[in-house]
Design a protein around this motif. Structure first.
Motif: not given
Length: 160
Positions: A30-41
């Protein structure tokens, strides 16, 4: 050679960090930054693990170049659990714990890269040193992201 053991440990730690980043991204979707950036990292760490596996062949290491993917069912269950947890009032405290874990694991991987770079210099191994110089900055960015997100979340969770 002991460098092979250090590379093996680094490979394991990179994959462990990637798995943790993916778990956190799913758990807190639900936290879009964590969702997307976490996947990238996480993909950065997976790429590092592939690079380590390729270079490890020179040291008679047989490391998995591709991390084992979880089944579609397991992935869907984690996604659903992430959605449900995201609606619980204590989800913000869980996020702090998860970000702390990412920070600790990324910091450990950073230390691993420092040791590999030092060993590469001692061995005068240009290829190994180039790998460390290419990957370690990504790891430092992972550490900084986790630290910044943790600070931001602490202010929102613990002060309000």
């Amino acid at each position: 050679m002991k460098i092979a053991l250090a590379l093996q440990e680094l490979h394991h730690d990179e994959l462990d960090l990637a798995r943790e980043l993916l778990r956190v991204a799913d758990r807190h979707r639900v936290d879009h930054e964590i969702r997307h950036l976490g996947g990238d990292l996480a993909r950065w760490s997976q790429r590092h693990a592939r690079d380590i596996a390729d270079l490890g062949k020179r040291f008679d290491l047989h490391l998995d170049a591709e991390p084992t993917e979880e089944t579609g069912v397991a992935h869907r269950l984690r996604e659903k659990a992430g959605e449900l947890i995201g609606r619980r009032p204590d989800a913000s405290l869980l996020m702090l714990r998860d970000l702390r874990e990412v920070y600790v694991k990324a910091s450990g991987v950073s230390v691993d890269w420092v040791m590999i770079a030092q060993a590469a210099q001692g061995l005068k191994d240009a290829e190994l040193l180039a790998l460390a110089r290419r990957c370690h900055p990504d790891t430092l960015r992972q550490v900084r992201w986790a630290n910044a997100k943790l600070k931001e979340s602490c202010t929102q969770v613990l002060v309000t």
